[in-house]
Design an enzyme around this catalytic site. Structure first.
Site, mmCIF file in Angstrom:
data_model
loop_
_atom_site.group_PDB
_atom_site.id
_atom_site.type_symbol
_atom_site.label_atom_id
_atom_site.label_comp_id
_atom_site.label_asym_id
_atom_site.label_seq_id
_atom_site.Cartn_x
_atom_site.Cartn_y
_atom_site.Cartn_z
ATOM 1 N N LYS A 68 0.825 -1.220 0.000
ATOM 2 C CA LYS A 68 0.000 0.000 0.000
ATOM 3 C C LYS A 68 0.856 1.266 0.000
ATOM 4 O O LYS A 68 0.474 2.271 -0.599
ATOM 5 C CB LYS A 68 -0.962 -0.007 1.190
ATOM 6 C CG LYS A 68 -2.067 -1.066 1.080
ATOM 7 C CD LYS A 68 -3.055 -0.949 2.219
ATOM 8 C CE LYS A 68 -4.060 -2.100 2.198
ATOM 9 N NZ LYS A 68 -5.060 -1.997 3.256
ATOM 10 N N ASN A 152 -2.010 3.940 21.937
ATOM 11 C CA ASN A 152 -1.117 2.901 21.410
ATOM 12 C C ASN A 152 -0.144 2.405 22.466
ATOM 13 O O ASN A 152 0.192 3.114 23.414
ATOM 14 C CB ASN A 152 -0.339 3.447 20.203
ATOM 15 C CG ASN A 152 0.213 2.325 19.344
ATOM 16 O OD1 ASN A 152 -0.471 1.323 19.126
ATOM 17 N ND2 ASN A 152 1.434 2.474 18.861
HETATM 18 P P1 NDP Z 1 0.044 -2.469 11.872
HETATM 19 O O1 NDP Z 1 1.004 -3.610 11.944
HETATM 20 O O2 NDP Z 1 0.369 -1.299 11.013
HETATM 21 O O3 NDP Z 1 -0.201 -1.912 13.371
HETATM 22 C C1 NDP Z 1 -0.465 -2.796 14.421
HETATM 23 C C2 NDP Z 1 -0.862 -2.005 15.667
HETATM 24 O O4 NDP Z 1 -1.264 -2.943 16.668
HETATM 25 C C3 NDP Z 1 0.250 -1.170 16.291
HETATM 26 O O5 NDP Z 1 -0.295 0.040 16.777
HETATM 27 C C4 NDP Z 1 0.740 -2.069 17.439
HETATM 28 O O6 NDP Z 1 1.292 -1.336 18.517
HETATM 29 C C5 NDP Z 1 -0.569 -2.685 17.872
HETATM 30 N N1 NDP Z 1 -0.416 -3.953 18.589
HETATM 31 C C6 NDP Z 1 -0.024 -5.149 18.076
HETATM 32 N N2 NDP Z 1 -0.063 -6.105 19.029
HETATM 33 C C7 NDP Z 1 -0.496 -5.499 20.170
HETATM 34 C C8 NDP Z 1 -0.756 -5.961 21.490
HETATM 35 N N3 NDP Z 1 -0.558 -7.227 21.841
HETATM 36 N N4 NDP Z 1 -1.205 -5.059 22.415
HETATM 37 C C9 NDP Z 1 -1.405 -3.776 22.069
HETATM 38 N N5 NDP Z 1 -1.170 -3.274 20.826
HETATM 39 C C10 NDP Z 1 -0.719 -4.136 19.894
HETATM 40 O O7 NDP Z 1 -1.343 -3.131 11.468
HETATM 41 P P2 NDP Z 1 -2.534 -2.446 10.641
HETATM 42 O O8 NDP Z 1 -2.764 -1.085 11.201
HETATM 43 O O9 NDP Z 1 -2.284 -2.589 9.189
HETATM 44 O O10 NDP Z 1 -3.781 -3.418 10.973
HETATM 45 C C11 NDP Z 1 -4.387 -3.400 12.262
HETATM 46 C C12 NDP Z 1 -5.593 -4.339 12.282
HETATM 47 O O11 NDP Z 1 -6.603 -3.876 11.396
HETATM 48 C C13 NDP Z 1 -5.283 -5.768 11.864
HETATM 49 O O12 NDP Z 1 -6.034 -6.636 12.692
HETATM 50 C C14 NDP Z 1 -5.804 -5.841 10.434
HETATM 51 O O13 NDP Z 1 -6.173 -7.139 10.048
HETATM 52 C C15 NDP Z 1 -7.024 -4.937 10.546
HETATM 53 N N6 NDP Z 1 -7.478 -4.360 9.251
HETATM 54 C C16 NDP Z 1 -8.720 -4.690 8.819
HETATM 55 C C17 NDP Z 1 -9.208 -4.162 7.634
HETATM 56 C C18 NDP Z 1 -10.578 -4.542 7.177
HETATM 57 O O14 NDP Z 1 -10.924 -4.284 6.007
HETATM 58 N N7 NDP Z 1 -11.413 -5.107 8.029
HETATM 59 C C19 NDP Z 1 -8.393 -3.259 6.800
HETATM 60 C C20 NDP Z 1 -7.090 -2.956 7.370
HETATM 61 C C21 NDP Z 1 -6.662 -3.510 8.555
HETATM 62 P P3 NDP Z 1 2.840 -0.858 18.514
HETATM 63 O O15 NDP Z 1 2.905 0.379 17.662
HETATM 64 O O16 NDP Z 1 3.143 -0.631 19.942
HETATM 65 O O17 NDP Z 1 3.621 -2.027 17.921
#
Ligand code: NDP
Length: 268
Positions: A68, A152
């Site tokens: 993306k 976050n």
């Molecule tokens: P990213 O990898 O860009 O970001 C992940 C985020 O999750 C970060 O803020 C990270 O925090 C946080 N995180 C991960 N594990 C934990 C945990 N155990 N506790 C707390 N925070 C946590 O992912 P995306 O933003 O691309 O995607 C996020 C979600 O959205 C996913 O589940 C994805 O499948 C879903 N999604 C769904 C879509 C749909 O059409 N339904 C479209 C796009 C996404 P940190 O910064 O501290 O690492």
């Protein structure tokens, strides 16, 4: 000359993509003939494969993980939503130029409206500050949210996102950042945009966090966030509606008609 329009989704991996199935279902409903392929690309060939697709009469292309940001970089013309998201999931070509939009945020807004949940004047807490959160803040603000808090685990990432996005949203939406272990108070809607459920992690929410609606962006996975909502009698939904919603907005950009989201939720 064929009247069948050519579409595709590009990603790596790509097998799991539901996009061909969704777009074929929309096309059937709207009486449009189209092909919609899955294209697997290595990072080094992404750009040439996009150009090749549009050179060979491709009408529109969806872009999924991990391309993306690469799609954002190659566009000649970007929508406001794509600029806010710094990521593109929808491409098309006109007069030799490549256009890019990001439909994820509007897809979420449409999915929430289809649930009948209010966004106008809403106070919203978003958990997570990754790519998905970056894409949804502007559309949520445009849908009338008066307050959006981004919480976050890595606080600096939320603070940076707020700093980047503040200039793009109007002052009628107050946007702030918060460490995820300090969330509390009363919200209309909490959106889980962390990837915790994808990795099987448990999100622990404080008892003094009160909310009426819970939206989990992930779908097809067990979610501790949704279990928490269910146990407390809070209205909840997983992210399948958002997936359908973003696909419908892409379909509308390319084909000029907008199928009704609720007609396709049973494809889950
Ligand atoms: P990213 O990898 O860009 O970001 C992940 C985020 O999750 C970060 O803020 C990270 O925090 C946080 N995180 C991960 N594990 C934990 C945990 N155990 N506790 C707390 N925070 C946590 O992912 P995306 O933003 O691309 O995607 C996020 C979600 O959205 C996913 O589940 C994805 O499948 C879903 N999604 C769904 C879509 C749909 O059409 N339904 C479209 C796009 C996404 P940190 O910064 O501290 O690492």
């Amino acid at each position: 000359m064929s009247h069948i329009k050519k579409f595709a989704v590009i990603g790596n991996p790509i097998e799991q993509s539901r996009s061909p199935e969704l777009h074929q279902a929309f096309a059937k409903k709207e009486n449009i003939s189209l092909t919609y392929d899955k294209i697997y690309a290595e990072k080094s060939e992404f750009k040439s494969m996009v150009y090749d697709f549009f050179t060979h009469h491709g009408v529109g292309m969806n872009v999924t993980v991990p391309f993306k940001e690469d799609a954002f970089a190659l566009c000649d013309v970007l929508s406001d939503r794509a600029q806010a998201a710094k990521a593109v999931n929808t491409l098309w070509s006109k007069d030799g130029l490549i256009y890019g939009d990001n439909t994820d945020g509007q897809g979420l807004v449409d999915a929430i409206h289809a649930l009948g949940w209010p966004l106008a004047h809403a106070k919203i807490l978003i958990l997570g500050a990754g790519g998905a959160t970056r894409g949804v803040v502007l559309p949520l603000a445009q849908a009338g949210a008066t307050q959006i808090v981004i919480a976050n685990r890595t606080y600096a990432r939320a603070a940076q996102l707020v700093c980047d996005l503040k200039a793009l949203i109007t002052p009628s939406t107050i946007l702030t950042a918060c460490p995820i272990d300090q969330i509390s108070g009363q919200y209309d809607l909490v959106i889980n945009a962390t990837s915790a459920s994808l990795s099987g992690d448990t999100l622990t929410l404080p008892k003094d966090l009160q909310f009426n609606y819970a939206y989990e962006m992930a779908y097809g996975k067990a979610s501790s966030f949704l279990t928490h909502a269910q146990q407390r009698g809070i209205a909840y939904s997983d992210g399948f509606g958002m997936l359908v919603g973003q696909a419908i907005v892409s379909f509308e950009i390319w084909n000029g008609c907008k199928p009704k989201l609720t007609d396709f939720l049973d494809l889950k």
